[in-house]
Design an enzyme around this catalytic site. Structure first.
Site, PDB file in Angstrom:
ATOM      1  N   LEU A   1      22.775 -61.748   6.671  1.00  6.64           N
ATOM      2  CA  LEU A   1      22.263 -60.428   7.037  1.00  6.64           C
ATOM      3  C   LEU A   1      23.441 -59.465   7.089  1.00  6.64           C
ATOM      4  O   LEU A   1      24.375 -59.640   7.871  1.00  6.64           O
ATOM      5  CB  LEU A   1      21.574 -60.484   8.399  1.00  6.64           C
ATOM      6  CG  LEU A   1      20.423 -61.482   8.542  1.00  6.64           C
ATOM      7  CD1 LEU A   1      19.797 -61.357   9.925  1.00  6.64           C
ATOM      8  CD2 LEU A   1      19.373 -61.285   7.461  1.00  6.64           C
ATOM      9  N   ASN A   2      23.379 -58.439   6.249  1.00  3.45           N
ATOM     10  CA  ASN A   2      24.528 -57.556   6.072  1.00  3.45           C
ATOM     11  C   ASN A   2      24.112 -56.089   6.144  1.00  3.45           C
ATOM     12  O   ASN A   2      24.596 -55.250   5.403  1.00  3.45           O
ATOM     13  CB  ASN A   2      25.178 -57.859   4.701  1.00  3.45           C
ATOM     14  CG  ASN A   2      26.506 -57.164   4.524  1.00  3.45           C
ATOM     15  OD1 ASN A   2      27.385 -57.242   5.370  1.00  3.45           O
ATOM     16  ND2 ASN A   2      26.660 -56.462   3.407  1.00  3.45           N
ATOM     17  N   GLY A   3      23.197 -55.794   7.081  1.00  2.00           N
ATOM     18  CA  GLY A   3      22.654 -54.436   7.142  1.00  2.00           C
ATOM     19  C   GLY A   3      23.294 -53.540   8.179  1.00  2.00           C
ATOM     20  O   GLY A   3      22.983 -52.357   8.255  1.00  2.00           O
TER      21      GLY A   3
ATOM     22  N   LYS B   1      29.755 -53.228   8.411  1.00  3.15           N
ATOM     23  CA  LYS B   1      30.605 -53.927   9.379  1.00  3.15           C
ATOM     24  C   LYS B   1      31.318 -55.117   8.740  1.00  3.15           C
ATOM     25  O   LYS B   1      32.431 -55.474   9.126  1.00  3.15           O
ATOM     26  CB  LYS B   1      29.757 -54.394  10.560  1.00  3.15           C
ATOM     27  CG  LYS B   1      30.559 -54.995  11.698  1.00  3.15           C
ATOM     28  CD  LYS B   1      29.651 -55.384  12.841  1.00  3.15           C
ATOM     29  CE  LYS B   1      30.435 -55.997  13.984  1.00  3.15           C
ATOM     30  NZ  LYS B   1      29.541 -56.402  15.099  1.00  3.15           N
TER      31      LYS B   1
ATOM     32  N   GLY C   1      14.217 -54.024  11.724  1.00  5.28           N
ATOM     33  CA  GLY C   1      14.625 -55.252  12.397  1.00  5.28           C
ATOM     34  C   GLY C   1      14.810 -56.373  11.387  1.00  5.28           C
ATOM     35  O   GLY C   1      14.310 -56.309  10.262  1.00  5.28           O
ATOM     36  N   HIS C   2      15.543 -57.417  11.789  1.00  5.70           N
ATOM     37  CA  HIS C   2      15.839 -58.458  10.797  1.00  5.70           C
ATOM     38  C   HIS C   2      14.642 -59.346  10.480  1.00  5.70           C
ATOM     39  O   HIS C   2      14.700 -60.168   9.568  1.00  5.70           O
ATOM     40  CB  HIS C   2      17.056 -59.297  11.183  1.00  5.70           C
ATOM     41  CG  HIS C   2      17.154 -59.658  12.631  1.00  5.70           C
ATOM     42  ND1 HIS C   2      16.227 -60.439  13.273  1.00  5.70           N
ATOM     43  CD2 HIS C   2      18.091 -59.343  13.559  1.00  5.70           C
ATOM     44  CE1 HIS C   2      16.588 -60.603  14.529  1.00  5.70           C
ATOM     45  NE2 HIS C   2      17.709 -59.940  14.745  1.00  5.70           N
TER      46      HIS C   2
ATOM     47  N   ASN D   1      23.886 -64.065  10.612  1.00 10.33           N
ATOM     48  CA  ASN D   1      24.477 -62.725  10.625  1.00 10.33           C
ATOM     49  C   ASN D   1      25.873 -62.751  10.013  1.00 10.33           C
ATOM     50  O   ASN D   1      26.657 -63.677  10.271  1.00 10.33           O
ATOM     51  CB  ASN D   1      24.575 -62.200  12.064  1.00 10.33           C
ATOM     52  CG  ASN D   1      23.222 -62.009  12.709  1.00 10.33           C
ATOM     53  OD1 ASN D   1      22.214 -61.879  12.034  1.00 10.33           O
ATOM     54  ND2 ASN D   1      23.195 -61.982  14.023  1.00 10.33           N
TER      55      ASN D   1
ATOM     56  N   ASP E   1      28.394 -61.042  10.811  1.00 11.75           N
ATOM     57  CA  ASP E   1      29.479 -60.877  11.776  1.00 11.75           C
ATOM     58  C   ASP E   1      29.615 -62.071  12.719  1.00 11.75           C
ATOM     59  O   ASP E   1      30.362 -62.015  13.695  1.00 11.75           O
ATOM     60  CB  ASP E   1      29.309 -59.580  12.576  1.00 11.75           C
ATOM     61  CG  ASP E   1      28.103 -59.594  13.508  1.00 11.75           C
ATOM     62  OD1 ASP E   1      27.270 -60.527  13.405  1.00 11.75           O
ATOM     63  OD2 ASP E   1      27.981 -58.673  14.339  1.00 11.75           O
TER      64      ASP E   1
ATOM     65  N   LYS F   1      31.276 -58.386  18.310  1.00  9.96           N
ATOM     66  CA  LYS F   1      30.464 -57.236  18.676  1.00  9.96           C
ATOM     67  C   LYS F   1      31.283 -56.081  19.239  1.00  9.96           C
ATOM     68  O   LYS F   1      30.819 -54.945  19.266  1.00  9.96           O
ATOM     69  CB  LYS F   1      29.406 -57.648  19.709  1.00  9.96           C
ATOM     70  CG  LYS F   1      28.431 -58.706  19.220  1.00  9.96           C
ATOM     71  CD  LYS F   1      27.605 -58.217  18.044  1.00  9.96           C
ATOM     72  CE  LYS F   1      26.571 -59.248  17.613  1.00  9.96           C
ATOM     73  NZ  LYS F   1      25.862 -58.829  16.375  1.00  9.96           N
TER      74      LYS F   1
END
Length: 464
Positions: A76-78, A90, A183-184, A212, A214, A361
């Site tokens: 997930l890279n949004g 990010k 949302g994911h 994710n 990150d 985060k």
């Protein structure tokens, strides 16, 4: 409903995305609060553990090669990382030894493929905010990846709903503010609506590891992959044991009515149940957002539900302009990827070590990560050089954004390999040769940056 349909058409959403939004909108109109009272659930006491799974084994190199060649690693890279002062994806933030999240992910997958003589499929789920930056970065540093088939899955967008009229909001000053990320949980309609789900299945892919971008702990585990494939489950969630630091986050539970595993997020908890929600001795496990999917069973379930995975609604009340508290109140209709656990009767969960949940985060996280408390392994994973994570708390007034943190640490991060806790208050400039050991604090009560003299500080409270 006509206004909503018109807005979805205006936004160019595909059929699966339209159906997913209309499913959520119908819940909103019907007064669905999305709340899950404590009386309707029971705590999950025991689950399989990663250590037990590691002893299962059984695959030889050829079997593992075949399994990996059926597997997709989907990141997930949004996210833009705006909370850290970033204005681009990010995943493009340098986190260790000059490498970005994206560099590390790409290198991990390349190493995994080469080491196992397998072709592991890499997919990035980008948002409309991160796609251009991500493609530009890959073109500069990993151009060979850009030619890969089915590399990019684009996240959909959803219209914000005016809380007063229950119609799509209108914001003449900036029409882009009329839309928000869904949302994911959007991963499911995105896979279906883009045609990628069908293409991947046709190309022989069966399993997906989703996480994710990150989360540096979210690396492909062949032990977990093998366990998931053997289990026959449609969906598997990696959970970790909750601590006091996790008490406000969501937790795994079991619905009393049908014994189904579910995920209860904080927004789903009634106010009167907050105490039990935050009781980590009662609700022991949280979702790491490291998930495993069986594409064939996912497609079958969505076909059974007319192209929609019926996820619980998360209703977020905000203002249409997030920077203007006086602007129109809106509902953002979202879903969580992990909530899909309740859609499959054969869904499962496994308890993994905390090391598989290492999200970055805040700048405090980044500060520790860039220090010598961590190192980069030969397979491009970031590992601790010690038994426990150093607890770092930087003053948000001076270190909340990455650029400010870097200005106050111009010559690099102090040594933290022997530091258990570091708290920094006020603007402090660290010089080369600075080492912290044990529990330390550094305080500058003035408004102007002051240098801390280089040296070794052990279990000290330092004022400069």
């Amino acid at each position: 409903m006509e206004a909503v349909e018109g807005k979805l058409k205006e936004g160019g959403l595909n059929e699966a995305a339209r159906k997913a939004f209309l499913h959520n909108y119908a819940k909103l109109e019907g007064g669905d609060t999305g709340l899950i009272p404590e009386e309707e659930i029971e705590a999950v006491d025991t689950l399989p553990r990663f250590e037990e799974i590691q002893t299962e084994g059984g695959e030889n190199l050829e079997e593992l090669k075949e399994l990996l060649s059926k597997t997709v690693v989907l990141k997930l890279n949004g996210g833009l990382g705006t909370s850290m002062g970033l204005e681009k994806a990010k995943s493009l933030l340098a986190v260790k030894d000059g490498r970005t999240f994206l560099d590390l992910i790409a290198d991990q997958i390349k190493h995994l493929s080469e080491n196992n003589e397998a072709s592991v499929q890499f997919v990035l789920m980008n948002s409309f905010s991160t796609n251009e930056d991500t493609l530009e970065a890959l073109g500069a540093s990993r151009p060979e990846i850009l030619s890969q088939e089915d590399l990019i899955l684009l996240q959909n967008k959803s219209p914000k709903i005016d809380a007063a009229t229950m119609k799509p909001v209108v914001h003449e000053g900036n029409r882009d503010l009329e839309w928000c990320p869904p949302g994911h949980g959007d991963i499911y309609p995105s896979l279906l609506g883009s045609g990628m789900l069908d293409r991947l299945i046709e190309r022989g892919f069966r399993y997906a590891f989703v996480s994710n971008s990150d989360n540096l702990g979210a690396v492909m585990s062949t032990d977990l992959l093998s366990h998931f494939a053997k289990s026959g489950a449609a969906f598997m969630m990696e959970v970790a044991e909750r601590t006091e630091a996790d008490k406000k986050g969501g937790h795994l539970a079991r619905r009393k009515a049908d014994r189904q595993l579910i995920l209860r997020e904080s927004a789903m908890c009634p106010d009167q149940d907050k105490a039990k929600f935050q009781d980590v001795s009662l609700h022991k496990y949280f979702n790491t957002n490291n998930l495993w999917l069986d594409f064939v069973q996912l497609k079958k379930k969505m076909e059974e539900c007319d192209g929609v995975l019926p996820l619980p609604l998360i209703k977020n009340k905000k203002t249409v302009n997030p920077r203007d508290a006086t602007s129109t109140s809106v509902y953002q209709l979202e879903t969580a990827m992990g909530s899909a656990i309740e859609c499959f009767p054969n869904a499962s969960a496994v308890v993994v070590p905390r090391s598989r949940f290492s999200p970055v985060k805040t700048c405090s996280d980044l500060f520790a990560l860039r220090s010598d408390a961590y190192h980069l392994t030969d397979d491009f994973c970031v590992k601790l050089n010690r038994d426990s994570v150093p607890v770092v708390k930087l003053d948000d007034k001076h270190y909340k954004h990455v650029d400010k943190m870097e200005k106050l640490c111009p010559d690099g991060i102090p040594s933290l390999i022997s530091c258990s806790k570091l708290q920094v208050s006020g603007p402090v400039v660290f010089k080369p040769g600075t080492t912290f050991k044990g529990a330390c604090s550094v305080t500058n009560e003035g408004g102007e940056p002051k240098e801390l003299a280089a040296g070794v500080y052990e279990n000290q409270d330092i004022k400069i």
